[in-house]
Design a protein around this motif. Structure first.
Motif, mmCIF file in Angstrom:
data_model
loop_
_atom_site.group_PDB
_atom_site.id
_atom_site.type_symbol
_atom_site.label_atom_id
_atom_site.label_comp_id
_atom_site.label_asym_id
_atom_site.label_seq_id
_atom_site.Cartn_x
_atom_site.Cartn_y
_atom_site.Cartn_z
ATOM 1 N N MET A 1 -4.016 19.695 13.188
ATOM 2 C CA MET A 1 -3.131 18.014 12.813
ATOM 3 C C MET A 1 -2.808 18.684 11.716
ATOM 4 S SD MET A 1 -5.796 14.843 11.469
ATOM 5 C CE MET A 1 -6.402 15.403 10.051
ATOM 6 N N GLY A 2 -1.157 17.548 11.379
ATOM 7 C CA GLY A 2 -0.429 17.505 9.925
ATOM 8 C C GLY A 2 -1.585 17.362 8.239
ATOM 9 N N GLU A 3 -0.866 16.968 7.524
ATOM 10 C CA GLU A 3 -0.841 16.655 6.498
ATOM 11 C C GLU A 3 -1.447 15.488 5.991
ATOM 12 O OE1 GLU A 3 1.174 18.229 2.225
ATOM 13 O OE2 GLU A 3 2.518 17.073 3.496
ATOM 14 N N ARG A 4 -2.631 15.562 5.474
ATOM 15 C CA ARG A 4 -3.630 14.157 5.631
ATOM 16 C C ARG A 4 -3.359 13.301 4.149
ATOM 17 N NH1 ARG A 4 -9.663 12.136 5.456
ATOM 18 N NH2 ARG A 4 -9.298 9.940 6.362
ATOM 19 N N LEU A 5 -2.457 12.034 4.489
ATOM 20 C CA LEU A 5 -2.768 11.739 2.833
ATOM 21 C C LEU A 5 -3.338 10.295 2.980
ATOM 22 C CD1 LEU A 5 -0.687 9.994 0.679
ATOM 23 C CD2 LEU A 5 0.537 8.999 2.627
ATOM 24 N N VAL A 6 -4.782 9.813 1.857
ATOM 25 C CA VAL A 6 -5.551 8.629 1.689
ATOM 26 C C VAL A 6 -4.330 8.215 1.349
ATOM 27 C CG1 VAL A 6 -6.861 7.227 0.955
ATOM 28 C CG2 VAL A 6 -7.207 9.621 2.350
ATOM 29 N N VAL A 7 -4.280 7.034 1.635
ATOM 30 C CA VAL A 7 -4.156 5.883 0.317
ATOM 31 C C VAL A 7 -5.232 4.430 0.625
ATOM 32 C CG1 VAL A 7 -2.818 3.405 0.032
ATOM 33 C CG2 VAL A 7 -2.206 5.332 1.672
ATOM 34 N N ILE A 8 -5.502 4.498 -0.945
ATOM 35 C CA ILE A 8 -6.528 3.882 -1.241
ATOM 36 C C ILE A 8 -6.557 2.050 -2.150
ATOM 37 C CG2 ILE A 8 -8.636 3.595 -3.102
ATOM 38 C CD1 ILE A 8 -8.657 5.909 -2.738
ATOM 39 N N GLY A 9 -6.512 0.764 -0.886
ATOM 40 C CA GLY A 9 -5.899 -0.197 -1.526
ATOM 41 C C GLY A 9 -5.016 -0.862 -0.067
ATOM 42 N N GLY A 10 -5.305 -2.276 -0.099
ATOM 43 C CA GLY A 10 -5.066 -2.261 1.323
ATOM 44 C C GLY A 10 -4.368 -3.542 0.640
ATOM 45 N N GLY A 11 -3.928 -4.308 -0.176
ATOM 46 C CA GLY A 11 -3.482 -4.872 -1.234
ATOM 47 C C GLY A 11 -1.790 -4.585 -0.615
ATOM 48 N N GLY A 12 -0.751 -5.383 -1.201
ATOM 49 C CA GLY A 12 0.996 -5.558 -0.937
ATOM 50 C C GLY A 12 1.176 -3.906 -1.309
ATOM 51 N N ALA A 13 0.798 -3.333 -2.593
ATOM 52 C CA ALA A 13 1.327 -1.611 -2.440
ATOM 53 C C ALA A 13 0.593 -0.852 -1.483
ATOM 54 C CB ALA A 13 0.852 -1.283 -4.223
ATOM 55 N N GLY A 14 -0.964 -1.421 -1.181
ATOM 56 C CA GLY A 14 -1.574 -0.290 -0.552
ATOM 57 C C GLY A 14 -0.653 -0.687 1.072
ATOM 58 N N THR A 15 -1.222 -1.669 1.904
ATOM 59 C CA THR A 15 0.013 -0.967 2.730
ATOM 60 C C THR A 15 1.709 -1.296 3.053
ATOM 61 O OG1 THR A 15 0.688 -3.969 1.854
ATOM 62 C CG2 THR A 15 -1.349 -3.503 3.288
ATOM 63 N N ALA A 16 2.319 -1.289 1.546
ATOM 64 C CA ALA A 16 4.150 -0.733 2.191
ATOM 65 C C ALA A 16 3.669 0.781 1.830
ATOM 66 C CB ALA A 16 4.527 -1.548 0.244
ATOM 67 N N ALA A 17 3.004 1.213 1.248
ATOM 68 C CA ALA A 17 3.001 2.354 0.803
ATOM 69 C C ALA A 17 2.567 3.320 2.051
ATOM 70 C CB ALA A 17 1.991 2.971 0.007
ATOM 71 N N SER A 18 1.063 2.686 3.203
ATOM 72 C CA SER A 18 0.956 3.802 3.842
ATOM 73 C C SER A 18 1.882 3.213 5.154
ATOM 74 C CB SER A 18 -0.599 2.865 4.723
ATOM 75 O OG SER A 18 -0.624 1.600 4.364
ATOM 76 N N THR A 19 2.524 2.242 5.469
ATOM 77 C CA THR A 19 3.458 2.009 6.456
ATOM 78 C C THR A 19 4.412 3.114 5.988
ATOM 79 O OG1 THR A 19 4.213 -0.108 4.926
ATOM 80 C CG2 THR A 19 2.529 -0.506 7.909
ATOM 81 N N ILE A 20 5.071 2.831 4.923
ATOM 82 C CA ILE A 20 6.575 3.207 4.751
ATOM 83 C C ILE A 20 6.314 5.393 4.899
ATOM 84 C CG2 ILE A 20 7.537 4.239 2.998
ATOM 85 C CD1 ILE A 20 8.191 1.350 3.745
ATOM 86 N N ALA A 21 4.919 5.665 4.674
ATOM 87 C CA ALA A 21 4.725 7.008 4.269
ATOM 88 C C ALA A 21 4.363 7.582 5.455
ATOM 89 C CB ALA A 21 3.251 7.248 3.764
ATOM 90 N N LYS A 22 3.833 6.453 6.421
ATOM 91 C CA LYS A 22 3.657 6.794 8.290
ATOM 92 C C LYS A 22 5.726 6.553 9.013
ATOM 93 C CE LYS A 22 1.316 8.162 11.572
ATOM 94 N NZ LYS A 22 0.799 8.879 11.847
#
Lengths: 95, 450
Positions: free
Chosen positions: B1-22
């Motif tokens: 498995m590659g690197e793992r990024l954890v995002v804590i929080g599912g508001g505007g910042a969290g959803t943007a951060a996770s989708t853009i990272a992926k």
């Protein structure tokens, strides 16, 4: 109390009492705007009679320098607006 | 498995951060932890559902959890992260330990709680979570009297929404005029009048002293100007950064209490980014850190954090904070500082004012547009503005914030080009009028001085 907590408190209090003093001045400037006296608790004597008048006497550039010296401004950020004539640069990887 | 990024929080910042990272690095394993059962909805729309301008809460959802899973994200709904060990790169959630390589914190904000007796009674409502809002909306069907406490703009929106719904609304705030922490009194006045047209009683300069209850439920709000009977009280004080987890893991906090980040959204710990309402960012004019901005700021910061965590090199600029909202049927807006804040900070300024129209004056629906520009003496650089009127306020505030960020002066605005098309724009742009007036006054002042 840590140094960071002291800075946080200094900022909170100074902002509050400077804002209250400014609101009073601005109320007088707009007598027809339907304002009312604020219902905040009165500022403690030090802030009302020493800090606010002293802060107001200092020129803006002196205040700015003091804020930088106390490290109240952000660090690790580019400062100021881009100047005219500087070409716009797209962010790496597109928008 | 590659690197793992954890995002804590599912508001505007969290959803943007996770989708853009992926999206930026599809090989990255991205996990999103949120304590709530929902994700990707607009909390800012909640008052408008209460006011029946938006028919259903479901309309506020932009996407679904399933959609994020389809996009390759590992979604951990209703999962609270209770501990993080940065040295070992592990977190604890639901009593199990999991590893990660990189971390983005987007834990958002918490509402300031009033420090008065009775603050724990039932019937006090804080606007944040959509599920709670859905329940509250059902309660509102039987509510006859409501008190809205606190002068931030959400309070104004809620007061307007409940007034629109036919509820008897009392709006109280300690400040001397509506939204006095943000708005100047000349701009606040028409906003207050618009609220009053919806039947809202606005009581400025009124201190909250406590909540009176019966059988554990609020029945009145005690104030410095007497007791106000109510069925519910809506509390809209300040948004505070939800930085407890960040503080617990030793991230540096700033003078606002928010997490300190640099222009890449990097925190003081390597491999840890943060974004949204929990961080502080510099104001473009003063470089003083500020926090508690808008949903669009949180989203943009999340994008930057996500892209950088995924290996890009993207920066975020100091902010000039265009803002705007509806008070009843009236729009007010601005950016950066107004007269009151300039006065409080002791920044030298002068004001340039103008009144124009939003369309050709003969075209039906044309509305007055009031523009107040805050200008630096000498350089004539634009430092802030406040506007009020009908249509087009939001676009003008966005434009002015951008112009100021690029260093625009009163001269630039006075001679700006503008669209003249009767249904959408007048011959003379209101911003131009304000700038021309400002220059004329400046010339008069100089002539007097000479």
């Amino acid at each position: 109390m840590t140094f960071a907590e002291r800075k946080h408190e200094l900022r909170e209090r100074s902002e509050l009492y400077l804002r209250l003093a400014a609101m009073e001045d601005i109320r007088r400037r707009y007598p027809d705007a339907g304002t009312r006296p604020a219902a905040y608790p009165p500022a403690p004597a030090f802030w009302r009679t020493v800090f606010v008048p002293l802060y107001r006497r200092l020129p803006w550039h002196v205040k700015q320098r003091a804020m930088r010296t106390l490290r109240m401004t952000s660090e690790g950020w580019p400062e100021g607006a881009r100047q005219f004539g500087t070409p716009w640069r797209p962010p790496p990887g597109g928008a | 498995m590659g690197e793992r990024l954890v995002v804590i929080g599912g508001g505007g910042a969290g959803t943007a951060a996770s989708t853009i990272a992926k999206r930026t690095n599809p090989d990255l394993h991205v996990s999103v932890f949120t304590e709530f059962p929902d994700i990707a909805y607009s909390p800012c729309g909640i008052p408008y559902v209460h006011g029946r301008e938006i028919p259903r809460f479901e309309d506020l959802f932009l996407s679904t959890v399933e959609r994020y899973v389809e996009d390759g994200l590992d979604m951990r709904m209703e999962t609270v992260v209770t501990d993080i060990d940065l040295d070992r790169r592990t977190l604890t959630a639901r009593n199990t330990h999991e590893g990660f390589d990189k971390l983005i914190l987007c834990t958002g904000f918490v509402w300031e709680q009033p420090a008065v007796p009775g603050a724990d009674l039932e019937g006090l409502h804080y606007v944040k979570d959509i599920r709670r809002a859905m329940e509250f909306d059902k309660e509102l069907d039987t509510v006859k009297r409501a008190v809205v406490i606190g002068g931030m703009w959400l309070g104004v929106e809620m007061a307007g929404a409940l007034g629109r719904r036919g509820i008897d609304v009392q709006f109280i705030d300690e400040g001397p005029w509506l939204l006095s922490e943000l708005v100047d009194p000349d701009v606040a006045q028409p906003a207050q009048e618009a609220l009053e047209k919806l039947g809202v009683t606005v009581q400025m300069g009124t201190r909250l002293d406590g909540f009176e209850g019966a059988d554990g439920r609020v029945r009145a709000v005690a104030t410095s100007r007497g007791e106000l009977d109510c069925d519910v009280a809506i509390v809209c004080l300040h948004k505070l950064p939800n930085s407890a987890l960040a503080e617990a893991i030793g991230l540096r906090l700033g003078t606002t209490g928010g997490v300190v980040v640099d222009d890449h959204m990097r925190t003081s710990a390597p491999g840890v980014w943060a974004a949204g309402d929990m961080i502080e960012v510099p104001h473009g004019l003063t470089m003083l850190p500020i926090r508690g901005l808008t949903g669009s700021h949180a989203y943009a910061q999340g994008r930057v954090a996500g892209a950088n965590a995924a290996g890009e090199d993207r920066s975020y600029d100091p902010v000039w904070i265009p803002w705007g909202f509806m008070s009843g049927d009236y729009t007010i807006g601005g950016f950066s500082i107004g007269e009151t804040l300039a006065e409080a900070m002791g920044i030298p300024y002068f004001v340039a004012r103008g009144v124009g129209v939003s369309r050709a004056r003969y075209f039906p629906g044309a509305a007055k547009t009031h523009v107040k520009l805050v200008v630096e003496p000498g350089t004539l650089r634009l430092m802030g503005a406040q506007l009020h009127g009908g249509e087009g306020i939001k676009e003008r505030c966005d434009f002015l914030a951008f112009a100021a960020k690029r260093g625009a002066t009163l001269e630039d605005l006075a001679w700006m080009e503008n669209i003249y098309s009767p249904p959408i724009g007048a011959l003379f742009e209101p911003i131009q009028i304000a700038a021309q007036n400002g220059l004329a006054e400046q010339r008069t002042r100089e002539a007097v001085t000479v």
